[in-house]
Motif scaffolding. Sequence first.
Motif, mmCIF file in Angstrom:
data_model
loop_
_atom_site.group_PDB
_atom_site.id
_atom_site.type_symbol
_atom_site.label_atom_id
_atom_site.label_comp_id
_atom_site.label_asym_id
_atom_site.label_seq_id
_atom_site.Cartn_x
_atom_site.Cartn_y
_atom_site.Cartn_z
ATOM 1 N N VAL A 11 -9.793 -6.099 -10.929
ATOM 2 C CA VAL A 11 -8.341 -5.306 -11.230
ATOM 3 C C VAL A 11 -8.410 -3.984 -10.666
ATOM 4 O O VAL A 11 -7.307 -3.707 -10.056
ATOM 5 N N LEU A 12 -9.115 -3.054 -10.808
ATOM 6 C CA LEU A 12 -8.975 -1.676 -10.279
ATOM 7 C C LEU A 12 -9.220 -1.684 -8.898
ATOM 8 O O LEU A 12 -10.338 -2.040 -8.099
ATOM 9 N N GLY A 13 -8.385 -1.351 -7.950
ATOM 10 C CA GLY A 13 -8.303 -1.208 -6.780
ATOM 11 C C GLY A 13 -7.945 -2.662 -5.979
ATOM 12 O O GLY A 13 -7.210 -2.768 -5.035
ATOM 13 N N THR A 14 -8.170 -3.728 -6.708
ATOM 14 C CA THR A 14 -7.814 -4.933 -6.133
ATOM 15 C C THR A 14 -6.292 -5.394 -6.280
ATOM 16 O O THR A 14 -5.592 -5.853 -5.835
ATOM 17 N N HIS A 194 -7.606 -7.940 1.360
ATOM 18 C CA HIS A 194 -7.693 -6.653 1.960
ATOM 19 C C HIS A 194 -6.719 -5.505 1.306
ATOM 20 O O HIS A 194 -5.552 -6.012 0.524
ATOM 21 N N ARG A 195 -7.129 -4.383 0.952
ATOM 22 C CA ARG A 195 -6.248 -3.490 0.422
ATOM 23 C C ARG A 195 -6.443 -2.356 1.190
ATOM 24 O O ARG A 195 -7.651 -2.037 1.801
ATOM 25 N N PRO A 196 -5.631 -1.187 1.405
ATOM 26 C CA PRO A 196 -5.794 0.030 1.861
ATOM 27 C C PRO A 196 -6.926 0.810 1.737
ATOM 28 O O PRO A 196 -7.469 1.420 2.435
ATOM 29 N N HIS A 210 -11.008 -14.840 3.414
ATOM 30 C CA HIS A 210 -10.686 -13.269 3.637
ATOM 31 C C HIS A 210 -9.166 -13.281 3.810
ATOM 32 O O HIS A 210 -8.552 -14.257 4.646
ATOM 33 N N PHE A 211 -8.333 -12.509 2.918
ATOM 34 C CA PHE A 211 -6.913 -12.878 2.997
ATOM 35 C C PHE A 211 -6.172 -11.270 2.798
ATOM 36 O O PHE A 211 -6.614 -10.510 2.460
#
Length: 223
Positions: A11-14, A194-196, A210-211
């Motif tokens: 959850v956190l960050g994703t 992927h997140r910034p 990987h998405f």
Amino acid sequence: MDGIEVVVFDVLGTLVDETSGLRAEIRAAASGSDVDALVAAWQRHVEREQQRIARGDRAYANSEVIDAEAARQVADRAGRTDPAVIFRLATASQRLPAWPDSAAGLELLAQRFPVVGLSNASRAALLRLNAHAGLRWHLALSAEAASAYKPAAEVYRLAIDSAACPPERILMVAAHSWDLRGAQAQGMRTTYVHRPVGDSPTSADTFDGHFDDLADLAASLAS
């Protein structure tokens, strides 16, 4: 990715933008201070205390306790003493914004799979965070139930035991490679999104997917 029966999400960050959310709350509480430095101090404290717990140097304390400690440190550094301001800052992690694709991506996946949240946030913090960010689950699990923090094996066992299927039929989705490695060590399938702000895979990582966003992940699982 054939054979997946259950999808588990960090959850956190994703699914929520933890860094931007903390920055906004700290800016509101400590305007005029070096907000980026305070955010970094908060994150260092959380990481350090979770590592101390993992090593056995500290008894387990849930995320609300550790966030309250971080909030007091930030308030002290910013010269803020108002109890109401400090209390609101201590609950900042319960008001983090969702990434733009999170709610829709969960909805798409939930049409075909049981979807589970697996978070280091405490039970109470996770409840309020889910409501604030508009995250909808079939089941949301807090690491508090294991008195540990990811990547401890017992946290992933919470998801595996709840799914009641072999771990190789459970897909763990996260923006943190360390989290995926922890799930992988318990036999779960893994996908990096992927997140910034995340922990990108290295050349040694062998994740199943990987998405760039959750819509791509949902499309892949539907094919």
